[in-house]
Design a protein around this motif. Structure first.
Motif, PDB file in Angstrom:
ATOM      1  N   VAL A  80       0.808  -1.220   0.000  1.00  0.00           N
ATOM      2  CA  VAL A  80       0.000   0.000   0.000  1.00  0.00           C
ATOM      3  C   VAL A  80       0.844   1.274   0.000  1.00  0.00           C
ATOM      4  O   VAL A  80       0.317   2.355  -0.213  1.00  0.00           O
ATOM      5  N   ARG A  81       2.135   1.149   0.216  1.00  0.00           N
ATOM      6  CA  ARG A  81       3.002   2.336   0.302  1.00  0.00           C
ATOM      7  C   ARG A  81       2.916   3.213  -0.945  1.00  0.00           C
ATOM      8  O   ARG A  81       2.874   4.432  -0.853  1.00  0.00           O
ATOM      9  N   GLY A  82       2.909   2.572  -2.099  1.00  0.00           N
ATOM     10  CA  GLY A  82       2.880   3.305  -3.358  1.00  0.00           C
ATOM     11  C   GLY A  82       1.579   4.047  -3.605  1.00  0.00           C
ATOM     12  O   GLY A  82       1.494   4.849  -4.538  1.00  0.00           O
ATOM     13  N   TYR A  83       0.574   3.791  -2.788  1.00  0.00           N
ATOM     14  CA  TYR A  83      -0.710   4.492  -2.904  1.00  0.00           C
ATOM     15  C   TYR A  83      -0.922   5.463  -1.745  1.00  0.00           C
ATOM     16  O   TYR A  83      -1.419   6.568  -1.935  1.00  0.00           O
ATOM     17  N   MET A  84      -0.544   5.029  -0.545  1.00  0.00           N
ATOM     18  CA  MET A  84      -0.770   5.860   0.633  1.00  0.00           C
ATOM     19  C   MET A  84       0.138   7.089   0.661  1.00  0.00           C
ATOM     20  O   MET A  84      -0.304   8.168   1.044  1.00  0.00           O
ATOM     21  N   ILE A  85       1.379   6.926   0.269  1.00  0.00           N
ATOM     22  CA  ILE A  85       2.289   8.077   0.303  1.00  0.00           C
ATOM     23  C   ILE A  85       1.845   9.151  -0.694  1.00  0.00           C
ATOM     24  O   ILE A  85       1.736  10.323  -0.320  1.00  0.00           O
ATOM     25  N   PRO A  86       1.535   8.793  -1.944  1.00  0.00           N
ATOM     26  CA  PRO A  86       1.024   9.839  -2.851  1.00  0.00           C
ATOM     27  C   PRO A  86      -0.307  10.438  -2.373  1.00  0.00           C
ATOM     28  O   PRO A  86      -0.519  11.641  -2.518  1.00  0.00           O
ATOM     29  N   ALA A  87      -1.184   9.618  -1.797  1.00  0.00           N
ATOM     30  CA  ALA A  87      -2.452  10.150  -1.272  1.00  0.00           C
ATOM     31  C   ALA A  87      -2.174  11.164  -0.173  1.00  0.00           C
ATOM     32  O   ALA A  87      -2.759  12.254  -0.151  1.00  0.00           O
ATOM     33  N   PHE A  88      -1.284  10.807   0.732  1.00  0.00           N
ATOM     34  CA  PHE A  88      -0.909  11.700   1.826  1.00  0.00           C
ATOM     35  C   PHE A  88      -0.332  13.008   1.279  1.00  0.00           C
ATOM     36  O   PHE A  88      -0.707  14.096   1.732  1.00  0.00           O
ATOM     37  N   VAL A  89       0.541  12.911   0.294  1.00  0.00           N
ATOM     38  CA  VAL A  89       1.142  14.102  -0.315  1.00  0.00           C
ATOM     39  C   VAL A  89       0.070  14.974  -0.969  1.00  0.00           C
ATOM     40  O   VAL A  89       0.097  16.208  -0.854  1.00  0.00           O
ATOM     41  N   LEU A  90      -0.898  14.355  -1.644  1.00  0.00           N
ATOM     42  CA  LEU A  90      -1.972  15.129  -2.278  1.00  0.00           C
ATOM     43  C   LEU A  90      -2.808  15.881  -1.249  1.00  0.00           C
ATOM     44  O   LEU A  90      -3.195  17.034  -1.474  1.00  0.00           O
ATOM     45  N   PHE A  91      -3.099  15.236  -0.134  1.00  0.00           N
ATOM     46  CA  PHE A  91      -3.853  15.921   0.914  1.00  0.00           C
ATOM     47  C   PHE A  91      -3.044  17.060   1.530  1.00  0.00           C
ATOM     48  O   PHE A  91      -3.598  18.104   1.867  1.00  0.00           O
ATOM     49  N   ILE A  92      -1.744  16.865   1.663  1.00  0.00           N
ATOM     50  CA  ILE A  92      -0.878  17.943   2.148  1.00  0.00           C
ATOM     51  C   ILE A  92      -0.879  19.096   1.134  1.00  0.00           C
ATOM     52  O   ILE A  92      -0.996  20.269   1.510  1.00  0.00           O
ATOM     53  N   LEU A  93      -0.768  18.760  -0.155  1.00  0.00           N
ATOM     54  CA  LEU A  93      -0.792  19.799  -1.196  1.00  0.00           C
ATOM     55  C   LEU A  93      -2.107  20.582  -1.176  1.00  0.00           C
ATOM     56  O   LEU A  93      -2.108  21.805  -1.383  1.00  0.00           O
ATOM     57  N   ALA A  94      -3.211  19.889  -0.947  1.00  0.00           N
ATOM     58  CA  ALA A  94      -4.505  20.574  -0.852  1.00  0.00           C
ATOM     59  C   ALA A  94      -4.500  21.566   0.306  1.00  0.00           C
ATOM     60  O   ALA A  94      -5.029  22.679   0.186  1.00  0.00           O
ATOM     61  N   ASP A  95      -3.883  21.180   1.425  1.00  0.00           N
ATOM     62  CA  ASP A  95      -3.796  22.102   2.557  1.00  0.00           C
ATOM     63  C   ASP A  95      -2.831  23.250   2.288  1.00  0.00           C
ATOM     64  O   ASP A  95      -3.098  24.390   2.694  1.00  0.00           O
ATOM     65  N   VAL A  96      -1.730  22.974   1.610  1.00  0.00           N
ATOM     66  CA  VAL A  96      -0.807  24.052   1.243  1.00  0.00           C
ATOM     67  C   VAL A  96      -1.531  25.043   0.328  1.00  0.00           C
ATOM     68  O   VAL A  96      -1.406  26.262   0.498  1.00  0.00           O
ATOM     69  N   LEU A  97      -2.301  24.536  -0.612  1.00  0.00           N
ATOM     70  CA  LEU A  97      -3.091  25.389  -1.494  1.00  0.00           C
ATOM     71  C   LEU A  97      -4.101  26.202  -0.682  1.00  0.00           C
ATOM     72  O   LEU A  97      -4.302  27.395  -0.938  1.00  0.00           O
ATOM     73  N   THR A  98      -4.707  25.572   0.297  1.00  0.00           N
ATOM     74  CA  THR A  98      -5.674  26.264   1.149  1.00  0.00           C
ATOM     75  C   THR A  98      -5.013  27.429   1.880  1.00  0.00           C
ATOM     76  O   THR A  98      -5.539  28.544   1.889  1.00  0.00           O
ATOM     77  N   ILE A  99      -3.862  27.168   2.468  1.00  0.00           N
ATOM     78  CA  ILE A  99      -3.184  28.191   3.264  1.00  0.00           C
ATOM     79  C   ILE A  99      -2.618  29.304   2.392  1.00  0.00           C
ATOM     80  O   ILE A  99      -2.764  30.487   2.707  1.00  0.00           O
ATOM     81  N   THR A 100      -1.984  28.936   1.288  1.00  0.00           N
ATOM     82  CA  THR A 100      -1.302  29.940   0.471  1.00  0.00           C
ATOM     83  C   THR A 100      -2.211  30.640  -0.535  1.00  0.00           C
ATOM     84  O   THR A 100      -1.954  31.784  -0.915  1.00  0.00           O
TER      85      THR A 100
END
Length: 154
Positions: A80-100
């Motif tokens: 699951v690493r190859g799916y969970m890590i990109p999913a986690f990164v996408l959610f972080i990117l969504a939050d970075v987009l939210t903040i910035t």
């Protein structure tokens, strides 16, 4: 026993996605309906709490759950690493987009007085378009998380 925390991660991620879609389909059109009066109405409505308050609390908690999910599944379900890590990164990117991107525009739309009409309209249009981009990031993260869950059954 299947990883319960991954189910929780998917449920909360889906909730964030649908709140974001709700903002695009319901809130944003109302905010832009008759600027500046519509923004003033939204300001009056958001005097106590705003959608940003929700995303600050739930988003932060969600990232913690995501990190815990990755750590707990790391050895037990390496597939699951190859799916969970990109999913986690996408959610972080969504939050970075939210903040910035979104928080500064929220300040313009809901905090700026007096309202510069043309600037407010342009800001609302930018906000509305980019919220669909944020929804796409969240949707992709949810899909990758669901694929990771599926992989735990193989």
């Amino acid at each position: 026993m299947r990883p319960l925390i991954l189910f929780i991660y998917i449920i909360i991620g889906s909730g964030l996605l649908f709140v974001n879609i709700y903002n695009s389909l319901v809130d944003a059109p109302n905010w832009g309906r008759n600027i500046p009066e519509s923004l003033e109405n939204a300001r009056n409505y958001f005097q106590q709490k705003t959608p940003g308050d929700f995303f600050k609390i739930v988003g932060t908690s969600y990232h913690l759950i995501g990190l815990i999910t990755i750590i707990l599944l790391w050895n037990s379900y390496p597939q699951v690493r190859g799916y969970m890590i990109p999913a986690f990164v996408l959610f972080i990117l969504a939050d970075v987009l939210t903040i910035t991107y979104f928080f500064p525009r929220n300040d313009i739309l809901f905090g700026q007085k007096p309202i510069d009409l043309n600037f407010a309209i342009q800001t609302w249009k930018e906000w509305s378009r980019m919220n669909w981009v944020r929804s796409l990031l969240l949707l992709t993260g949810v899909i990758l998380s669901c694929i990771a869950l599926h992989k735990t059954y193989n």
